[in-house]
Structures are given as C-alpha cells and as structure tokens.
Design a protein around this motif. Structure first.
Motif, PDB file in Angstrom:
ATOM      1  N   GLU A 200       0.636  -1.185   0.087  1.00 36.10           N
ATOM      2  CA  GLU A 200      -0.212   0.515  -0.150  1.00 36.10           C
ATOM      3  C   GLU A 200       1.200   0.975  -0.098  1.00 36.10           C
ATOM      4  O   GLU A 200       2.102   1.577   0.889  1.00 36.10           O
ATOM      5  N   ILE A 207      -4.926  -0.388  12.012  1.00 32.99           N
ATOM      6  CA  ILE A 207      -5.034  -1.066  11.595  1.00 32.99           C
ATOM      7  C   ILE A 207      -5.745  -1.416  10.310  1.00 32.99           C
ATOM      8  O   ILE A 207      -6.781  -2.219   9.411  1.00 32.99           O
ATOM      9  N   PHE A 208      -6.536  -0.101  10.250  1.00 31.04           N
ATOM     10  CA  PHE A 208      -7.700   0.024   8.510  1.00 31.04           C
ATOM     11  C   PHE A 208      -6.894  -0.115   7.000  1.00 31.04           C
ATOM     12  O   PHE A 208      -7.673  -1.106   6.220  1.00 31.04           O
ATOM     13  N   THR A 210      -3.292  -1.588   6.414  1.00 32.67           N
ATOM     14  CA  THR A 210      -1.684  -2.292   6.431  1.00 32.67           C
ATOM     15  C   THR A 210      -1.346  -2.803   5.521  1.00 32.67           C
ATOM     16  O   THR A 210      -2.532  -3.697   4.047  1.00 32.67           O
ATOM     17  N   GLU A 282     -14.180   2.524   3.366  1.00 30.03           N
ATOM     18  CA  GLU A 282     -14.795   1.068   2.430  1.00 30.03           C
ATOM     19  C   GLU A 282     -14.630   0.385   3.589  1.00 30.03           C
ATOM     20  O   GLU A 282     -13.498   0.577   4.137  1.00 30.03           O
ATOM     21  N   TRP A 284     -16.725  -3.913   3.447  1.00 31.59           N
ATOM     22  CA  TRP A 284     -17.291  -4.805   1.986  1.00 31.59           C
ATOM     23  C   TRP A 284     -17.225  -4.031   1.195  1.00 31.59           C
ATOM     24  O   TRP A 284     -17.984  -3.119   0.763  1.00 31.59           O
ATOM     25  N   GLY A 285     -16.059  -4.440   0.263  1.00 35.97           N
ATOM     26  CA  GLY A 285     -16.498  -4.052  -1.079  1.00 35.97           C
ATOM     27  C   GLY A 285     -17.467  -5.659  -1.920  1.00 35.97           C
ATOM     28  O   GLY A 285     -16.776  -6.438  -1.802  1.00 35.97           O
ATOM     29  N   LEU A 325     -14.180  -8.466   2.755  1.00 31.82           N
ATOM     30  CA  LEU A 325     -14.717  -7.363   3.811  1.00 31.82           C
ATOM     31  C   LEU A 325     -12.645  -7.873   3.979  1.00 31.82           C
ATOM     32  O   LEU A 325     -12.860  -9.118   4.196  1.00 31.82           O
TER      33      LEU A 325
HETATM   34  P1  ATP Z   1      -9.583   0.403  -0.128  1.00 27.03           P
HETATM   35  O1  ATP Z   1     -10.074   0.973  -1.402  1.00 27.03           O
HETATM   36  O2  ATP Z   1      -9.693   0.791   1.143  1.00 27.03           O
HETATM   37  O3  ATP Z   1      -7.750  -0.427  -0.367  1.00 27.03           O
HETATM   38  P2  ATP Z   1     -10.031  -1.662  -2.087  1.00 27.03           P
HETATM   39  O4  ATP Z   1     -11.006  -1.402  -3.407  1.00 27.03           O
HETATM   40  O5  ATP Z   1      -8.525  -1.733  -2.808  1.00 27.03           O
HETATM   41  O6  ATP Z   1     -10.144  -1.392  -0.914  1.00 27.03           O
HETATM   42  P3  ATP Z   1     -10.873  -4.583  -2.045  1.00 27.03           P
HETATM   43  O7  ATP Z   1      -9.349  -5.109  -3.545  1.00 27.03           O
HETATM   44  O8  ATP Z   1     -12.476  -4.278  -2.527  1.00 27.03           O
HETATM   45  O9  ATP Z   1     -10.221  -3.441  -1.863  1.00 27.03           O
HETATM   46  O10 ATP Z   1     -11.079  -5.243  -1.276  1.00 27.03           O
HETATM   47  C1  ATP Z   1     -11.801  -5.878   0.040  1.00 27.03           C
HETATM   48  C2  ATP Z   1     -11.625  -5.321   1.112  1.00 27.03           C
HETATM   49  O11 ATP Z   1     -10.358  -6.012   1.691  1.00 27.03           O
HETATM   50  C3  ATP Z   1     -11.433  -4.403   1.505  1.00 27.03           C
HETATM   51  O12 ATP Z   1     -13.239  -3.925   1.422  1.00 27.03           O
HETATM   52  C4  ATP Z   1     -11.141  -3.938   2.771  1.00 27.03           C
HETATM   53  O13 ATP Z   1     -12.366  -3.945   3.949  1.00 27.03           O
HETATM   54  C5  ATP Z   1     -10.069  -4.938   2.686  1.00 27.03           C
HETATM   55  N1  ATP Z   1      -9.094  -4.446   2.331  1.00 27.03           N
HETATM   56  C6  ATP Z   1      -7.888  -4.268   0.633  1.00 27.03           C
HETATM   57  N2  ATP Z   1      -7.188  -3.785   1.323  1.00 27.03           N
HETATM   58  C7  ATP Z   1      -6.391  -3.798   2.745  1.00 27.03           C
HETATM   59  C8  ATP Z   1      -5.358  -3.167   3.362  1.00 27.03           C
HETATM   60  N3  ATP Z   1      -4.435  -2.465   3.134  1.00 27.03           N
HETATM   61  N4  ATP Z   1      -5.410  -3.576   4.814  1.00 27.03           N
HETATM   62  C9  ATP Z   1      -6.794  -3.246   5.376  1.00 27.03           C
HETATM   63  N5  ATP Z   1      -8.030  -4.114   4.767  1.00 27.03           N
HETATM   64  C10 ATP Z   1      -7.913  -4.510   3.404  1.00 27.03           C
END
Ligand code: ATP
Length: 450
Positions: A200, A207-208, A210, A282, A284-285, A325
């Motif tokens: 990232e 922990i939101f 990581t 976000e 849950w996607g 999630l």
């Molecule tokens: P974000 O926009 O927050 O980066 P994303 O759209 O890239 O998320 P997805 O690829 O859809 O995320 O991943 C599905 C789920 O996994 C997300 O809704 C989130 O709950 C979780 N998630 C994604 N990246 C991370 C992260 N780096 N740390 C913790 N949880 C994560």
C-alpha cells in the motif's frame, strides 16, 4: 464515538494489539494481535463462516495456498499494467498518486493516460502538492502493488513468486475442482478467509489499512443474466450480518461506485462504508466481477472454465458476485462501535456476546473459595473462553471485565456455601441474578450462539 488515538490506546493497553516487532522499534504499520485481539478476530471469522458457509445453502469453503503460480497474476491483470503511477514532491518528500492528483484537481479522468501525458498535464496546469503547495515533482515511477519474493533456496537462482494481493484468485483457479468434487449445481459460492499482502502507498489509520491483512471473501458463481439479482441479494445479506452483530445502522451506508471508479473487471460495485472516527470509509466491497476472471484464466491456462448445466444442457462461463471484507477492518469497526464511556462505570466494551473475547469471568470473593471457583471455571472453560480472576476488590474486577467486554461475571460469594448458588452479573444492565451451580451450564445455553 471515541477518537482514533483513544481507540489505538485502548487496544494497545488491554492486549488487543501491539505494534509489530516493538522491541526493535517496530515495523511501520505492522500490528500483532494480543490475547484479546486474537479471540475477537477468531470470533469474527467464526460468525462470518457461520453465516456465509454454514447457514448458506449455496456456499462451501476453501483454503488455498498464499503462494501461487506467477501466471495466475499475469492472467488476473495484477502483473503488468497494474502498478500505480507515483510521484514524489521534491520539497516536502511526500508521495502521491499522479492520477489522483489530476482527478482531485480537475474534471479529467486520467484512467488509461500514459505517464508522460500525466506529467505534462500536471506541469501545464501547475498542479500543486496537496501537502505543501509546491509545484516541484519527480517524474512518475511505477509502483509495484505486490510483494515479490523468490522460490528456491539459492538466491538469484530461484524464480520470482508473489504473495497474493487478494484471496479471490485462489478461488477462481479452483472453481472447476469444487464443482466437480462437490457435484454442486450453480448458483454456487466459494468462501475463503486468509492473508493478503499489498504494498500500500498510504497505509495507516491503525489496522484500517496495513500491508499484511486478512480478507473474508466470497466468490459467488451464477448464470449470466441472474447476476444483478444475486448482487442485490448479497448486498442485503452483508448488511444484515453487520447489523445483527451490533454495528449501529446510522454508521453504515451503501455507496455505489461511479463508472470512472470501477475496476477493469467490474460491471457494478457497491461499498458498504462505515463512519470510522477518521471519516466514512470502505468496509466491505461488493462487486459484480462478471466472467472476467474465469475467462482470463481460461485463455491463459487453456483449461475450460465453462460450466455445464445438467438440467438445461447449456454451457456457459459463470458470472461472479464478490462480497469482499477485510477481517481487520471490520474488527476495528466493531471496537469503534462498541467502546462507550459511562460516567460512573468508566469505559465499557458493549460488544455482541458472540464477539466478546471472554464470555464469562469467574470470581471467588474470598481466598478459601478459590478451589471451588476454579472447578466452576474449568467446567465452563470446556465450552467458552472464561477468565478466572481471584484478586482485587470486586468493584475493580467488574470494571476490568466491563472494559474488555466480558458479558457475564460469575461470583462465588458468602452465601454460596449455604445455598449452592452463585451471582451472575450482566455487563450491559448490571443486573444480578442468583443461579444454582448445577444450573450454570443451562443458564448460559441460550446466551451465546457460538
Ligand atoms: P481501499 O479502497 O480501501 O484500498 P480496495 O477497494 O482496494 O480498498 P478491495 O480490493 O475491494 O479493496 O478489497 C476488499 C476488502 O479488503 C476491502 O473492502 C477492505 O475491507 C479490505 N482491504 C483491502 N485492502 C486492505 C488493507 N490494505 N488493509 C486492510 N484491509 C484491506
């Protein structure tokens, strides 16, 4: 709701989380789960599994390997053309995504632009660093989203291999195996919980976000044309689960992705967002991934991904609805929502009983009751996570259990000797009832679902 630094402090002080590798000064954005954190995490995983696998007539589980054949990531689009365009501000050293800078400061949609075009646009329009206001950027560098390592014991001789950035691909490559061996018909969902790794750019908010995290993902395979119906079905299913386990409805919203935000594979995505202390984000996607992934694997592997419907004799590549999630992210939401302050009692973690790290705390009032209390503890511990707490005054002991969210305290008190009863105190109401020791297990039977 408490502020973010209060939540972080609470978690660190009570054994939910510790900074990773702390004695060496830590590792940025790595967190270790302590004795309470691991219980909460396991409970969340279990209630998710219960709802998405055990109680669903459509779904089964899977546990795929983290390390996969690198061709998987070429086919899925993660290798090649999937890195993020990054730029450094030469003045304040902050790092940004060039496409985000353009999006945020214009009406343009730079998806698909070359790096040169983005650099030129930023120069021509004199876009400024959002952090310090300067207009002095490095050139754009491609950023690798995936962690790369080597398989093979001799350095430089092994082959490059990646830590998976999502659990989903492990499900797609096993789709045919699962259909064949379970003899299931579509619609069919395959659920998986496991670690994922992403380099990232802006980890943070505890922990939101990581670089190492856990996902709870469902890939739901259905007949093309029925996909939007199922999309609505899973949208509601996910929201119901969050509400059932106590997240406040006012803190949750559905947010549809704009067309420009959609991933390359998606025919529609909705996020369930949560009002975290640092803002609505976000949780849950839920995406309609169409037949993108199965088709891509069919082309790359030359293995058919077609499903043969035995009833209609039709053959087709299924569409996929994916509710994805973050386990760590939803854990943070549960803590943010449950941690409340009471003027008299101090902080209380009013978390759903099924999620509470400890279900019951057994407390003898006097030393000579320790043995009897310990026997009660051992009997209950066969079924539940139980704490045994023999020291401190009773008020302090209650306070500690309130703080960590234990729903029930069982006290062996002065009358126990005469009436064979113990006092059970409820965390949320503080009401106390007396129950015969022989009846204790029965008493707790309907208090927890897990
Ligand atoms: P974000 O926009 O927050 O980066 P994303 O759209 O890239 O998320 P997805 O690829 O859809 O995320 O991943 C599905 C789920 O996994 C997300 O809704 C989130 O709950 C979780 N998630 C994604 N990246 C991370 C992260 N780096 N740390 C913790 N949880 C994560």
């Amino acid at each position: 709701m408490k502020k973010m630094d209060e939540i972080v402090n609470y978690c660190k002080e009570n054994g939910f989380m510790y900074p990773g590798s702390q004695i060496y000064g830590g590792l940025a954005n790595a967190w270790d789960y302590g004795p309470l954190g691991i219980e909460l995490k396991r409970n969340i995983q279990n209630i998710w599994w219960q709802k998405f696998v055990q109680e669903s007539p459509y779904n089964v589980g899977l546990d795929a390997a983290i390390l996969m054949n690198p061709q998987v990531w070429v086919a899925s689009g993660h290798v090649g053309g999937f890195s993020d365009p990054l730029m450094d501000c030469k003045e304040c050293k902050n790092r940004f995504r060039a496409d985000h800078l353009i999006e945020d400061n214009s009406n343009e949609n730079p998806a698909g632009w070359s790096n040169e075009k983005m650099e030129q646009y930023i120069k021509d329009n004199n876009l400024k660093c959002p952090n310090c206001g300067a207009s002095n950027f490095s050139e754009i560098k491609e950023f690798e989203l995936m962690f790369k390592t080597q398989q093979g014991v001799i350095s430089n001789e092994g082959s490059d291999i990646y830590l998976r950035p999502e659990t989903a691909q492990g499900i797609f490559v096993n789709f045919k195996n699962v259909v064949r061996t379970t003899r299931r018909k579509l619609p069919l969902g395959i659920a998986q919980v496991g670690k994922a790794f992403r380099n990232e750019i802006t980890p943070g908010n505890f922990i939101f976000r990581t670089r190492e995290f856990e996902q709870m993902e469902l890939e739901f395979f259905c007949k093309p044309g029925t996909d939007m119906e199922w999309f609505e079905y899973w949208k509601k299913y996910c929201m119901d689960w969050l509400l059932k386990y106590g997240l406040t409805a006012d803190n949750l919203v559905y947010r549809d992705h704009e067309a420009s935000e959609l991933s390359h594979y998606s025919a529609g995505t909705v996020d369930i967002e949560y009002q975290f202390p640092f803002g609505q984000s976000e949780l849950w996607g839920i995406a309609n991934r169409t037949d993108y992934d199965l088709k891509a694997h069919q082309v790359a592997s030359k293995e058919s991904m077609e499903y043969h419907d035995p009833l209609t004799n039709e053959k087709y590549i299924p569409y996929v609805i994916e509710p994805s999630l973050g386990l760590n992210r939803v854990l943070l939401a549960f803590i943010c929502d449950a941690l409340v302050h009471d003027e008299e009692r101090g902080d209380i973690l009013k978390i759903h009983p099924d999620l509470a790290p400890y279900k019951i705390c057994v407390m003898p009032l006097q030393k000579q009751q320790n043995e009897q209390a310990f026997t009660i503890y051992q009997a209950l511990a066969k079924k539940y996570m139980v704490e045994f707490e023999a020291s401190g005054n009773i008020g302090k002991r209650y306070k500690r259990q309130d703080l960590i969210g234990t729903p029930y305290c069982v006290t062996i008190d002065f009358d126990t000797e005469n009436d064979d009863c113990v006092t059970i105190r409820d965390r949320d109401t503080t009401e106390q009832v007396r129950v015969k020791i022989a009846e204790l297990e029965n008493y707790f039977l309907d208090k927890f679902n897990l």
